[in-house]
Design an enzyme around this catalytic site. Structure first.
Site, PDB file in Angstrom:
ATOM      1  N   THR A 100       0.799  -1.228   0.000  1.00 18.36           N
ATOM      2  CA  THR A 100       0.000   0.000   0.000  1.00 18.36           C
ATOM      3  C   THR A 100       0.834   1.282   0.000  1.00 18.36           C
ATOM      4  OG1 THR A 100      -1.547   1.253   1.391  1.00 18.36           O
ATOM      5  CG2 THR A 100      -0.061  -0.211   2.529  1.00 18.36           C
ATOM      6  N   ASP A 101       0.210   2.360  -0.502  1.00 16.80           N
ATOM      7  CA  ASP A 101       0.800   3.700  -0.420  1.00 16.80           C
ATOM      8  C   ASP A 101       0.879   4.190   1.028  1.00 16.80           C
ATOM      9  OD1 ASP A 101      -2.015   3.668  -0.393  1.00 16.80           O
ATOM     10  OD2 ASP A 101      -2.147   5.771  -0.968  1.00 16.80           O
ATOM     11  N   TYR A 124      -1.999   0.191  10.360  1.00 14.73           N
ATOM     12  CA  TYR A 124      -2.164  -0.549   9.104  1.00 14.73           C
ATOM     13  C   TYR A 124      -0.893  -0.421   8.246  1.00 14.73           C
ATOM     14  CZ  TYR A 124      -3.757  -1.215   4.245  1.00 14.73           C
ATOM     15  OH  TYR A 124      -3.871  -1.584   2.924  1.00 14.73           O
TER      16      TYR A 124
HETATM   17  N1  LIG Z   1      -8.437  -1.056  -0.429  1.00 19.00           N
HETATM   18  C1  LIG Z   1      -7.522  -0.142  -0.731  1.00 19.00           C
HETATM   19  O1  LIG Z   1      -7.837   1.039  -0.927  1.00 19.00           O
HETATM   20  C2  LIG Z   1      -6.074  -0.537  -0.872  1.00 19.00           C
HETATM   21  C3  LIG Z   1      -5.130   0.453  -1.187  1.00 19.00           C
HETATM   22  C4  LIG Z   1      -3.786   0.078  -1.352  1.00 19.00           C
HETATM   23  C5  LIG Z   1      -3.411  -1.249  -1.188  1.00 19.00           C
HETATM   24  N2  LIG Z   1      -4.352  -2.180  -0.856  1.00 19.00           N
HETATM   25  C6  LIG Z   1      -3.914  -3.570  -0.677  1.00 19.00           C
HETATM   26  O2  LIG Z   1      -4.513  -4.331  -1.708  1.00 19.00           O
HETATM   27  C7  LIG Z   1      -4.741  -5.661  -1.254  1.00 19.00           C
HETATM   28  C8  LIG Z   1      -6.184  -6.049  -1.536  1.00 19.00           C
HETATM   29  O3  LIG Z   1      -7.050  -5.137  -0.861  1.00 19.00           O
HETATM   30  P1  LIG Z   1      -8.634  -5.229  -1.000  1.00 19.00           P
HETATM   31  O4  LIG Z   1      -9.150  -3.841  -1.005  1.00 19.00           O
HETATM   32  O5  LIG Z   1      -9.007  -6.168  -2.081  1.00 19.00           O
HETATM   33  O6  LIG Z   1      -9.006  -5.884   0.412  1.00 19.00           O
HETATM   34  P2  LIG Z   1     -10.390  -6.467   0.912  1.00 19.00           P
HETATM   35  O7  LIG Z   1     -11.479  -6.194  -0.054  1.00 19.00           O
HETATM   36  O8  LIG Z   1     -10.546  -6.031   2.332  1.00 19.00           O
HETATM   37  O9  LIG Z   1     -10.134  -8.047   0.879  1.00 19.00           O
HETATM   38  C9  LIG Z   1      -9.238  -8.646   1.765  1.00 19.00           C
HETATM   39  C10 LIG Z   1      -9.416 -10.140   1.677  1.00 19.00           C
HETATM   40  O10 LIG Z   1      -8.504 -10.737   2.596  1.00 19.00           O
HETATM   41  C11 LIG Z   1      -9.164 -11.800   3.243  1.00 19.00           C
HETATM   42  N3  LIG Z   1      -8.529 -12.092   4.516  1.00 19.00           N
HETATM   43  C12 LIG Z   1      -8.423 -11.280   5.600  1.00 19.00           C
HETATM   44  N4  LIG Z   1      -7.795 -11.935   6.596  1.00 19.00           N
HETATM   45  C13 LIG Z   1      -7.473 -13.163   6.131  1.00 19.00           C
HETATM   46  C14 LIG Z   1      -6.834 -14.298   6.684  1.00 19.00           C
HETATM   47  N5  LIG Z   1      -6.388 -14.292   7.945  1.00 19.00           N
HETATM   48  N6  LIG Z   1      -6.682 -15.401   5.924  1.00 19.00           N
HETATM   49  C15 LIG Z   1      -7.150 -15.442   4.647  1.00 19.00           C
HETATM   50  N7  LIG Z   1      -7.783 -14.394   4.060  1.00 19.00           N
HETATM   51  C16 LIG Z   1      -7.944 -13.276   4.801  1.00 19.00           C
HETATM   52  C17 LIG Z   1     -10.581 -11.295   3.407  1.00 19.00           C
HETATM   53  O11 LIG Z   1     -11.431 -12.386   3.664  1.00 19.00           O
HETATM   54  P3  LIG Z   1     -12.920 -12.143   4.267  1.00 19.00           P
HETATM   55  O12 LIG Z   1     -13.701 -11.641   3.097  1.00 19.00           O
HETATM   56  O13 LIG Z   1     -13.324 -13.490   4.738  1.00 19.00           O
HETATM   57  O14 LIG Z   1     -12.780 -11.139   5.362  1.00 19.00           O
HETATM   58  C18 LIG Z   1     -10.819 -10.638   2.058  1.00 19.00           C
HETATM   59  O15 LIG Z   1     -11.239 -11.597   1.122  1.00 19.00           O
HETATM   60  C19 LIG Z   1      -4.334  -5.676   0.214  1.00 19.00           C
HETATM   61  O16 LIG Z   1      -3.013  -6.144   0.322  1.00 19.00           O
HETATM   62  C20 LIG Z   1      -4.371  -4.219   0.616  1.00 19.00           C
HETATM   63  O17 LIG Z   1      -3.501  -3.933   1.683  1.00 19.00           O
HETATM   64  C21 LIG Z   1      -5.671  -1.862  -0.699  1.00 19.00           C
END
Ligand SMILES: NC(=O)c1ccc[n+]([C@@H]2O[C@H](COP(=O)([O-])OP(=O)(O)OC[C@H]3O[C@@H](n4cnc5c(N)ncnc54)[C@H](OP(=O)(O)O)[C@@H]3O)[C@@H](O)[C@H]2O)c1
Length: 306
Positions: A100-101, A124
């Site tokens: 992440t940023d 985070y």
């Molecule tokens: N969202 C943003 O704006 C953003 C920005 C920059 C970078 N990122 C990065 O991009 C990536 C994807 O983000 P996203 O927005 O797609 O996240 P998300 O929608 O919150 O999805 C996260 C996923 O991780 C699963 N998860 C959480 N804990 C877990 C565990 N212990 N074991 C197995 N699975 C687990 C969740 O399962 P459940 O559905 O069962 O909870 C969910 O399917 C992450 O690395 C995040 O840090 C996100």
């Protein structure tokens, strides 16, 4: 190719599943089927599946909740990521990990490059930085892609929140106007990850930045992002009554977690990778978040009315 995708139920995970080539045999266990925090379970799953590639899209992403949930955040974002890297190292699999940023403190006056010092402001961000380092230490051949401000037709994200306010008839909405970054369509990030995966042994390992800047050089504020969302909604449904958008400063919108005031990422290192083949990176990198936004707004408005 056999691929293990963790976090397949999240917004990035679902975008990846929509786009993975049909020649990949993909296992995408839900969290209750494979909890990445459980290192023994991860080792056993990987030993059994024998994937050529692991893509980790799993994370604890609730930035404000993370401030009071430190152990759980580190368990997933640092130790869980490390477990996957160790399992990949033991089995000979490649690993694509996402970060992440929010590893940056926002003090830069130009888009962040991969060699800039990571100095997170919140739990985070600290946990994601710890995850990056643990992954690259356990598996130096891993690729870690940082991205920013993800949105998509799936899950909870800023676009969905803004459209819910529109559909619910909010008269005015206050949105922070002094934090700057680049929104990124999770589907575009998925395409970049898939393009990298297809060329992995030939792509230098380590950190990369990808965001939806396209050819834009000027990042936007959350308020400008909201304006773009409302403009798209207006184009899709001119009869919608749009809320009045009120720009506010971060100080007027206190949150549990501090956020960087500037977190634009530079994609120059990725552009220099020079991948060839069907999905070359330069065309992917020229995609701007604004094009995907129109499509996502259209889809979400249809869903919210259904
Ligand atoms: N969202 C943003 O704006 C953003 C920005 C920059 C970078 N990122 C990065 O991009 C990536 C994807 O983000 P996203 O927005 O797609 O996240 P998300 O929608 O919150 O999805 C996260 C996923 O991780 C699963 N998860 C959480 N804990 C877990 C565990 N212990 N074991 C197995 N699975 C687990 C969740 O399962 P459940 O559905 O069962 O909870 C969910 O399917 C992450 O690395 C995040 O840090 C996100």
């Amino acid at each position: 190719m056999i691929v293990l995708l963790t976090g397949g139920g999240g917004q990035l995970g679902r975008c990846l599943l929509d786009r993975m080539p049909s020649t990949w045999r993909v296992a995408a266990p839900a969290q209750h089927e494979l909890d990445i925090v459980n290192e023994q379970a991860v080792q056993a799953y990987v030993a059994d599946l024998r994937p050529a590639l692991i893509i980790n899209a799993a994370a604890y992403t609730a930035v404000d909740n993370a401030e009071d949930d430190v152990q759980a955040v580190y368990d997933v974002n640092a130790h869980g990521a490390e477990s996957l890297a160790r399992a990949a190292a033991r089995s000979g699999a490649g690993l694509l990990h996402v970060s992440t940023d929010y590893v940056f403190d926002g003090g830069s006056d130009r888009p962040y490059v991969e060699t800039d010092a990571a100095m997170p402001l919140n739990v985070y961000g600290h946990s994601k930085r710890a995850g990056e380092m643990a992954v690259l230490q356990a598996l130096p051949q891993a690729i870690v892609v940082r991205s920013s401000w993800l949105f998509s037709e799936y899950g909870n994200n800023f676009v969905r929140t803004m459209l819910r306010l529109v559909v619910n008839g909010a008269e005015q909405v206050q949105v922070v106007d002094d934090q700057l970054g680049f929104p990124t369509y999770a589907g575009d990030l998925a395409d970049v990850l898939i393009a990298l995966a297809g060329r992995m042994p030939n792509v230098a390992a380590g950190l990369y930045h990808y965001c939806g800047a396209g050819n834009d050089t000027t990042p936007v504020s959350w308020c400008e992002f909201a304006r773009a969302i409302f403009d798209c909604a207006d184009r899709v449904s001119p009869c919608l009554q749009l809320p009045v958008l009120l720009p506010i400063d971060t100080s007027a919108y206190p949150t549990a977690a501090r956020r960087p005031m500037f977190s634009a990422l530079s994609c120059e290192k990725l552009a220099a990778v020079g991948l060839t083949g069907q999905q070359t990176l330069p065309p992917l990198l020229s995609r701007t978040w604004r094009v995907a936004l129109q499509r996502v707004v259209c889809q979400l408005l249809q869903q919210q009315r259904a």
